[in-house]
Design a protein around this motif. Structure first.
Motif, PDB file in Angstrom:
ATOM      1  N   CYS A  32      15.206  38.056  42.605  1.00  0.00           N
ATOM      2  CA  CYS A  32      15.011  37.207  41.343  1.00  0.00           C
ATOM      3  C   CYS A  32      15.485  36.297  42.054  1.00  0.00           C
ATOM      4  O   CYS A  32      15.323  35.296  41.568  1.00  0.00           O
ATOM      5  CB  CYS A  32      15.063  38.363  39.902  1.00  0.00           C
ATOM      6  N   SER A  33      16.298  35.993  42.385  1.00  0.00           N
ATOM      7  CA  SER A  33      17.509  35.450  42.244  1.00  0.00           C
ATOM      8  C   SER A  33      16.975  34.023  43.336  1.00  0.00           C
ATOM      9  O   SER A  33      16.672  32.893  42.765  1.00  0.00           O
ATOM     10  CB  SER A  33      18.576  35.382  42.992  1.00  0.00           C
ATOM     11  N   VAL A  34      15.960  34.637  44.473  1.00  0.00           N
ATOM     12  CA  VAL A  34      15.437  33.300  45.216  1.00  0.00           C
ATOM     13  C   VAL A  34      14.207  33.257  45.070  1.00  0.00           C
ATOM     14  O   VAL A  34      14.368  31.784  44.540  1.00  0.00           O
ATOM     15  CB  VAL A  34      15.229  34.511  46.625  1.00  0.00           C
ATOM     16  N   SER A  35      13.718  33.557  44.284  1.00  0.00           N
ATOM     17  CA  SER A  35      12.426  33.000  43.060  1.00  0.00           C
ATOM     18  C   SER A  35      12.500  32.589  42.604  1.00  0.00           C
ATOM     19  O   SER A  35      12.436  31.252  42.655  1.00  0.00           O
ATOM     20  CB  SER A  35      11.342  34.599  42.293  1.00  0.00           C
ATOM     21  N   SER A  36      13.630  32.831  42.113  1.00  0.00           N
ATOM     22  CA  SER A  36      14.140  31.400  40.536  1.00  0.00           C
ATOM     23  C   SER A  36      14.225  30.710  41.121  1.00  0.00           C
ATOM     24  O   SER A  36      14.400  28.963  40.487  1.00  0.00           O
ATOM     25  CB  SER A  36      15.362  32.235  39.302  1.00  0.00           C
ATOM     26  N   MET A  37      14.996  29.861  42.049  1.00  0.00           N
ATOM     27  CA  MET A  37      15.662  29.425  42.320  1.00  0.00           C
ATOM     28  C   MET A  37      14.353  28.498  43.251  1.00  0.00           C
ATOM     29  O   MET A  37      14.666  26.879  43.194  1.00  0.00           O
ATOM     30  CB  MET A  37      16.644  29.109  43.894  1.00  0.00           C
ATOM     31  N   ILE A  38      13.390  28.950  43.921  1.00  0.00           N
ATOM     32  CA  ILE A  38      12.220  28.069  44.927  1.00  0.00           C
ATOM     33  C   ILE A  38      11.597  27.770  43.031  1.00  0.00           C
ATOM     34  O   ILE A  38      11.153  26.632  42.896  1.00  0.00           O
ATOM     35  CB  ILE A  38      12.058  29.373  45.325  1.00  0.00           C
ATOM     36  N   TYR A  39      11.077  28.884  42.004  1.00  0.00           N
ATOM     37  CA  TYR A  39      10.546  28.269  40.975  1.00  0.00           C
ATOM     38  C   TYR A  39      11.589  27.151  40.595  1.00  0.00           C
ATOM     39  O   TYR A  39      11.006  25.429  40.307  1.00  0.00           O
ATOM     40  CB  TYR A  39      10.288  28.757  40.096  1.00  0.00           C
ATOM     41  N   ALA A  40      12.776  26.508  39.644  1.00  0.00           N
ATOM     42  CA  ALA A  40      13.147  25.655  39.090  1.00  0.00           C
ATOM     43  C   ALA A  40      13.736  24.542  40.755  1.00  0.00           C
ATOM     44  O   ALA A  40      13.274  23.553  39.918  1.00  0.00           O
ATOM     45  CB  ALA A  40      15.204  26.307  39.376  1.00  0.00           C
ATOM     46  N   GLY A  41      13.217  24.539  41.629  1.00  0.00           N
ATOM     47  CA  GLY A  41      13.032  23.255  42.821  1.00  0.00           C
ATOM     48  C   GLY A  41      11.597  22.939  42.139  1.00  0.00           C
ATOM     49  O   GLY A  41      11.710  21.726  42.382  1.00  0.00           O
ATOM     50  N   TYR A  42      11.034  23.990  42.374  1.00  0.00           N
ATOM     51  CA  TYR A  42       9.698  23.252  42.353  1.00  0.00           C
ATOM     52  C   TYR A  42       9.052  22.478  41.107  1.00  0.00           C
ATOM     53  O   TYR A  42       8.950  21.389  40.706  1.00  0.00           O
ATOM     54  CB  TYR A  42       8.390  24.499  42.129  1.00  0.00           C
ATOM     55  N   LEU A  43      10.187  22.898  39.617  1.00  0.00           N
ATOM     56  CA  LEU A  43      10.076  21.759  38.499  1.00  0.00           C
ATOM     57  C   LEU A  43      10.682  20.443  38.838  1.00  0.00           C
ATOM     58  O   LEU A  43       9.980  19.891  37.957  1.00  0.00           O
ATOM     59  CB  LEU A  43      10.924  23.212  37.163  1.00  0.00           C
ATOM     60  N   ILE A  44      11.601  20.847  39.348  1.00  0.00           N
ATOM     61  CA  ILE A  44      12.431  20.067  39.964  1.00  0.00           C
ATOM     62  C   ILE A  44      11.559  18.500  40.085  1.00  0.00           C
ATOM     63  O   ILE A  44      11.435  17.540  39.927  1.00  0.00           O
ATOM     64  CB  ILE A  44      14.012  20.147  39.759  1.00  0.00           C
ATOM     65  N   LYS A  45      11.125  19.061  41.571  1.00  0.00           N
ATOM     66  CA  LYS A  45      10.297  17.789  42.365  1.00  0.00           C
ATOM     67  C   LYS A  45       8.622  18.162  41.428  1.00  0.00           C
ATOM     68  O   LYS A  45       8.934  16.592  41.049  1.00  0.00           O
ATOM     69  CB  LYS A  45       9.481  18.963  43.528  1.00  0.00           C
ATOM     70  N   LEU A  46       8.105  17.919  40.258  1.00  0.00           N
ATOM     71  CA  LEU A  46       7.155  17.849  39.552  1.00  0.00           C
ATOM     72  C   LEU A  46       8.104  17.022  38.546  1.00  0.00           C
ATOM     73  O   LEU A  46       7.234  15.728  38.514  1.00  0.00           O
ATOM     74  CB  LEU A  46       6.560  19.303  38.337  1.00  0.00           C
ATOM     75  N   GLU A  47       9.125  17.126  37.970  1.00  0.00           N
ATOM     76  CA  GLU A  47       9.336  16.518  36.896  1.00  0.00           C
ATOM     77  C   GLU A  47       9.700  14.759  38.078  1.00  0.00           C
ATOM     78  O   GLU A  47       9.542  13.889  37.323  1.00  0.00           O
ATOM     79  CB  GLU A  47      10.825  16.978  36.337  1.00  0.00           C
ATOM     80  N   LEU A  48      10.315  15.238  39.295  1.00  0.00           N
ATOM     81  CA  LEU A  48      10.875  14.237  39.405  1.00  0.00           C
ATOM     82  C   LEU A  48       9.281  13.314  40.299  1.00  0.00           C
ATOM     83  O   LEU A  48       9.360  11.709  39.587  1.00  0.00           O
ATOM     84  CB  LEU A  48      11.581  13.906  40.613  1.00  0.00           C
ATOM     85  N   GLU A  49       8.712  13.396  40.546  1.00  0.00           N
ATOM     86  CA  GLU A  49       7.425  13.095  40.753  1.00  0.00           C
ATOM     87  C   GLU A  49       6.153  12.623  39.325  1.00  0.00           C
ATOM     88  O   GLU A  49       5.899  11.149  38.987  1.00  0.00           O
ATOM     89  CB  GLU A  49       6.309  14.154  41.298  1.00  0.00           C
ATOM     90  N   ASN A  50       6.706  13.295  38.342  1.00  0.00           N
ATOM     91  CA  ASN A  50       6.299  12.578  37.586  1.00  0.00           C
ATOM     92  C   ASN A  50       6.604  11.532  36.099  1.00  0.00           C
ATOM     93  O   ASN A  50       5.791  10.919  36.080  1.00  0.00           O
ATOM     94  CB  ASN A  50       5.642  13.366  36.115  1.00  0.00           C
ATOM     95  N   SER A  51       7.747  11.730  36.667  1.00  0.00           N
ATOM     96  CA  SER A  51       8.926  10.593  35.416  1.00  0.00           C
ATOM     97  C   SER A  51      10.093  10.449  36.837  1.00  0.00           C
ATOM     98  O   SER A  51      11.478  11.039  36.405  1.00  0.00           O
ATOM     99  CB  SER A  51       9.688  11.457  33.859  1.00  0.00           C
ATOM    100  N   PRO A  52       9.590   9.247  37.632  1.00  0.00           N
ATOM    101  CA  PRO A  52      10.683   8.179  38.923  1.00  0.00           C
ATOM    102  C   PRO A  52      11.838   8.418  37.678  1.00  0.00           C
ATOM    103  O   PRO A  52      11.430   8.131  36.826  1.00  0.00           O
ATOM    104  CB  PRO A  52      10.062   7.671  39.322  1.00  0.00           C
ATOM    105  N   VAL A  53      13.465   8.711  38.597  1.00  0.00           N
ATOM    106  CA  VAL A  53      14.374   8.021  37.683  1.00  0.00           C
ATOM    107  C   VAL A  53      15.057   7.257  38.787  1.00  0.00           C
ATOM    108  O   VAL A  53      14.587   6.866  39.789  1.00  0.00           O
ATOM    109  CB  VAL A  53      15.362   9.281  38.099  1.00  0.00           C
ATOM    110  N   GLN A  54      15.451   5.955  37.624  1.00  0.00           N
ATOM    111  CA  GLN A  54      15.869   4.391  38.226  1.00  0.00           C
ATOM    112  C   GLN A  54      17.029   4.775  38.729  1.00  0.00           C
ATOM    113  O   GLN A  54      17.432   5.019  37.718  1.00  0.00           O
ATOM    114  CB  GLN A  54      15.575   2.970  37.607  1.00  0.00           C
TER     115      GLN A  54
END
Length: 444
Positions: free
Chosen positions: A126-148
């Motif tokens: 569960c810990s590894v899965s949650s970290m992978i999923y959280a990283g994936y969500l962060i990647k999608l967020e950065l791609e959709n809403s890039p931070v300056q």
């Protein structure tokens, strides 16, 4: 004299009988009394024998003892206490003894360990899965809403310029020489440039006991520029042997630029991106690359170059010699003339020496005539009278020896260090993208 009869309970005096009755009547009565007494005894004896036999039987005796034991327990048993609504349940008298069952305790321990292991694996998953999923969500967020996240440095700051990302960090040693990181922990840096004097000529007669001659240098020194470097490994597990770097005399870079440019476009002075890609492909191709470098070296291009070898672990000259000899024979296997054989014999004699500690410098120099000059710096030894600095080890005059040794690193199906070959090719690409005659130091 008197006779007692238990059957009739009468006591008769013989004297009285004699006086009252005739004598024969007296005897008749006595006989009748004795007969009655014997009959009574005969009837009582079987009953007594039957009672004794019954009491002595095993089952009847056991029943009697069991009845006596039950009666004793009933007499000593404490009255059972009544349980009320709020009173806690009372433990049975043998409950503590039941807990000491070894088999039951072992089964409980095995069950506990199995459940604990299952919970731990579940938590890890569960810990590894949650970290992978959280990283994936962060990647999608950065791609959709890039931070300056640009720096707010003033425009006068060098790091705030438009080409700040292309700037390279320059590392220098204590003497101000520029260093290039190698990525290896044992040999972390290579100098961008080398300055070497002239080592031509015979070995001086003042050679030390180790076989190293005193340095023979001229007043003028030649500057060599780093083109590329890489790590040599052996066996399938990748045992690290040494870091090797390829240097070209800075004054000869222009001739190398021109020769490589003319190979692709005879009328060009510099190569465009498409032509550079074609040249890169040819240099990395085993057959074309070996043919290209063999022609250049045979024509003396580049005229002067150096391979700098720094071991990352303790080795010896014999080990290095064996690798060099195999490489030369593989590149010049068809050459069988006597002059080349003598040159190889002399090459083996040069490396017939002792240890080469880690981090010590070995230079393989090819001069303008194609001669191979071997120089070694062991750091000096005051006890043996060896001065510090680069010392001449030997010279091989036959140009084919140095050319075959150079091809071992530059081209062919199997090279001594594939990372070094790729790094050298990328260094060549930076040379040919500039106009011929422009000298540029290569930083990898």
């Amino acid at each position: 004299m008197s006779i007692s009869s238990s059957g009739y309970g009468a006591r008769t005096s013989i004297t009285e009988l004699k006086a009252s009755r005739p004598q024969h009547e007296v005897f008749r009565n006595c006989k009748r009394s004795c007969a009655a007494l014997g009959h009574e005894v005969n009837q009582t004896a079987p009953k007594l024998r039957q009672f004794t036999t019954t009491m002595l039987r095993q089952s009847t005796f056991k029943q009697l003892l069991r009845s006596l034991g039950s009666a004793a327990k009933a007499a000593t048993r404490t009255p059972a206490s009544r349980r009320t609504f709020l009173s806690p349940p009372r433990s049975q008298p043998n409950e503590h003894l039941n807990r000491l069952d070894v088999n039951k305790l072992s089964e409980q321990q095995i069950k506990y360990a199995r459940n604990r292991r299952a919970f731990l694996w579940t938590g890890l998953f569960c810990s590894v899965s949650s970290m992978i999923y959280a990283g994936y969500l962060i990647k999608l967020e950065l791609e959709n809403s890039p931070v300056q996240a640009d720096s707010s440095l003033p425009s006068t700051d060098p790091l705030a310029g438009t080409n700040a990302a292309e700037r390279k960090v320059v590392v220098r040693d204590e003497e101000g020489h520029e260093l290039v990181p190698t990525g290896n922990s044992t040999v972390p840096t290579f100098p961008r440039t080398l300055e070497l004097g002239s080592f031509e000529g015979a070995i001086a007669p003042g050679a030390s006991a180790s076989g190293l001659a005193t340095t023979i240098t001229g007043a003028d020194k030649t500057e060599y520029t780093l083109v590329g470097f890489g790590l040599r490994t052996v066996t399938f597990v990748g045992i690290q042997v040494y870091v090797v770097g390829f240097y070209v005399a800075t004054a000869d870079v222009a001739s190398l630029q021109s020769a490589l440019t003319k190979k692709v476009n005879p009328i060009a002075t510099t190569l465009v991106p498409g032509e550079r890609d074609q040249l890169r492909t040819d240099l990395l191709d085993p057959a074309k690359g070996e043919e290209l470098w063999d022609g250049l070296l045979a024509n003396g291009i580049p005229a002067r170059s150096v391979f700098r070898v720094i071991p990352v672990r303790d080795t010896d000259f014999h080990h290095l010699r064996d690798g060099f000899v195999r490489a030369i024979q593989a590149r010049a296997g068809k050459v069988e003339d006597e002059q080349f054989g003598e040159a190889m014999k002399h090459f083996r004699q040069i490396f017939n020496r002792g240890k080469v500690p880690a981090k010590k410098e070995l230079l393989l120099i090819r001069d303008g005539e194609g001669k191979l000059i071997v120089v070694y710096d062991d750091g000096g030894n005051k006890k043996e009278g060896r001065p510090a600095g680069r010392q001449l080890v030997g010279i091989v005059d036959d140009e084919r020896v140095s050319r075959a040794l150079w091809l071992n690193y530059l081209a062919g199906k199997k090279v001594a260090s594939e990372p070094a070959r790729k790094s050298i090719v990328e260094g060549i690409m930076e040379f040919v993208e500039r106009p011929v005659g422009t000298v540029a130091a290569q930083v990898v």
